[in-house]
Design a protein around this motif. Structure first.
Motif, mmCIF file in Angstrom:
data_model
loop_
_atom_site.group_PDB
_atom_site.id
_atom_site.type_symbol
_atom_site.label_atom_id
_atom_site.label_comp_id
_atom_site.label_asym_id
_atom_site.label_seq_id
_atom_site.Cartn_x
_atom_site.Cartn_y
_atom_site.Cartn_z
ATOM 1 N N THR A 28 -19.889 37.539 78.674
ATOM 2 C CA THR A 28 -19.042 36.442 79.143
ATOM 3 C C THR A 28 -17.680 36.915 79.640
ATOM 4 O O THR A 28 -16.896 36.109 80.135
ATOM 5 C CB THR A 28 -18.833 35.388 78.040
ATOM 6 N N GLY A 29 -17.390 38.211 79.511
ATOM 7 C CA GLY A 29 -16.137 38.760 80.019
ATOM 8 C C GLY A 29 -14.916 38.403 79.189
ATOM 9 O O GLY A 29 -13.793 38.434 79.683
ATOM 10 N N ARG A 30 -15.112 38.092 77.932
ATOM 11 C CA ARG A 30 -14.003 37.703 77.060
ATOM 12 C C ARG A 30 -13.546 38.876 76.198
ATOM 13 O O ARG A 30 -14.178 39.919 76.176
ATOM 14 C CB ARG A 30 -14.412 36.547 76.167
ATOM 15 N N THR A 31 -12.462 38.664 75.475
ATOM 16 C CA THR A 31 -11.999 39.656 74.507
ATOM 17 C C THR A 31 -12.435 39.199 73.116
ATOM 18 O O THR A 31 -12.671 38.019 72.880
ATOM 19 C CB THR A 31 -10.468 39.813 74.543
ATOM 20 N N HIS A 32 -12.538 40.166 72.216
ATOM 21 C CA HIS A 32 -12.978 39.879 70.846
ATOM 22 C C HIS A 32 -12.509 41.041 69.986
ATOM 23 O O HIS A 32 -12.504 42.187 70.420
ATOM 24 C CB HIS A 32 -14.508 39.773 70.829
ATOM 25 N N LEU A 33 -12.122 40.765 68.773
ATOM 26 C CA LEU A 33 -11.608 41.771 67.850
ATOM 27 C C LEU A 33 -12.635 42.860 67.548
ATOM 28 O O LEU A 33 -13.778 42.561 67.197
ATOM 29 C CB LEU A 33 -11.193 41.085 66.548
ATOM 30 N N THR A 34 -12.229 44.111 67.710
ATOM 31 C CA THR A 34 -13.000 45.260 67.241
ATOM 32 C C THR A 34 -12.018 46.232 66.592
ATOM 33 O O THR A 34 -10.824 46.206 66.905
ATOM 34 C CB THR A 34 -13.728 46.020 68.382
ATOM 35 N N VAL A 91 -17.350 33.061 59.401
ATOM 36 C CA VAL A 91 -17.017 31.640 59.451
ATOM 37 C C VAL A 91 -15.654 31.414 58.796
ATOM 38 O O VAL A 91 -14.790 30.715 59.345
ATOM 39 C CB VAL A 91 -18.114 30.790 58.772
ATOM 40 N N ALA A 92 -15.443 32.007 57.633
ATOM 41 C CA ALA A 92 -14.168 31.847 56.932
ATOM 42 C C ALA A 92 -13.013 32.452 57.728
ATOM 43 O O ALA A 92 -11.934 31.858 57.814
ATOM 44 C CB ALA A 92 -14.246 32.484 55.549
ATOM 45 N N SER A 93 -13.229 33.608 58.350
ATOM 46 C CA SER A 93 -12.137 34.249 59.093
ATOM 47 C C SER A 93 -11.785 33.490 60.364
ATOM 48 O O SER A 93 -10.668 33.588 60.857
ATOM 49 C CB SER A 93 -12.477 35.707 59.414
ATOM 50 N N GLU A 94 -12.713 32.736 60.902
ATOM 51 C CA GLU A 94 -12.401 31.914 62.074
ATOM 52 C C GLU A 94 -11.843 30.548 61.665
ATOM 53 O O GLU A 94 -11.005 29.990 62.366
ATOM 54 C CB GLU A 94 -13.647 31.729 62.947
ATOM 55 N N ASN A 100 -10.083 35.343 65.933
ATOM 56 C CA ASN A 100 -10.398 35.564 67.354
ATOM 57 C C ASN A 100 -9.927 34.435 68.265
ATOM 58 O O ASN A 100 -10.260 34.425 69.438
ATOM 59 C CB ASN A 100 -11.902 35.767 67.541
ATOM 60 N N THR A 101 -9.168 33.488 67.740
ATOM 61 C CA THR A 101 -8.679 32.387 68.559
ATOM 62 C C THR A 101 -7.239 32.670 68.972
ATOM 63 O O THR A 101 -6.377 32.882 68.116
ATOM 64 C CB THR A 101 -8.726 31.061 67.754
#
Length: 105
Positions: A28-34, A91-94, A100-101
C-alpha cells in the motif's frame, strides 16, 4: 514433551504473526514501525522486515519438526499461543499508545 521443545514453536508463532502486516504496508506504500528504521520505515524496509520474520518463523518451525513430517502435537498449540499473544500485544499497542498512528489522526 518437554516445554523446551515448544518454545521454538511459540517464538515461530510470534514471528509469523509479526510478518503479516509488513508486506501489506509495503504493497500500500505506507510507513509502519520496524526496528530497522523506526516509525517511518519505508515500504521496502517493511517488505524486508516482513520477509525476515516469515523466514525466521518458518525456519524455527522446520527445525522443531520431526523427520518425515507427522501430525502436529502440542507444538501447534504453542505456535498458536505465540501468534495470539503477539496479536493481543499489537491490538493493545494500537489502542493505547497508537504506535503506528500519526499524531492528530
Amino acid at each position: 514433551m518437554p516445554s523446551t521443545t515448544r518454545i521454538p514453536s511459540c517464538l515461530a508463532g510470534v514471528l509469523v504473526a509479526n510478518s503479516v502486516p509488513h508486506p501489506g504496508t509495503a504493497v500500500t506504500g505506507r510507513t509502519h514501525l520496524t526496528p530497522i528504521a523506526g516509525s517511518e520505515s519505508s515500504p521496502a524496509v517493511n517488505l524486508a522486515w516482513g520477509a525476515a520474520n516469515a523466514v525466521g518463523g518458518l525456519a524455527l518451525l522446520r527445525a522443531g519438526s520431526r523427520p518425515g513430517g507427522g501430525a502436529w502435537d502440542r507444538r501447534l498449540v504453542a505456535f498458536e499461543l505465540g501468534a495470539a499473544v503477539f496479536s493481543v500485544w499489537m491490538v493493545a499497542s494500537e489502542a493505547l499508545p497508537h504506535v503506528n498512528t500519526p499524531a492528530g489522526r
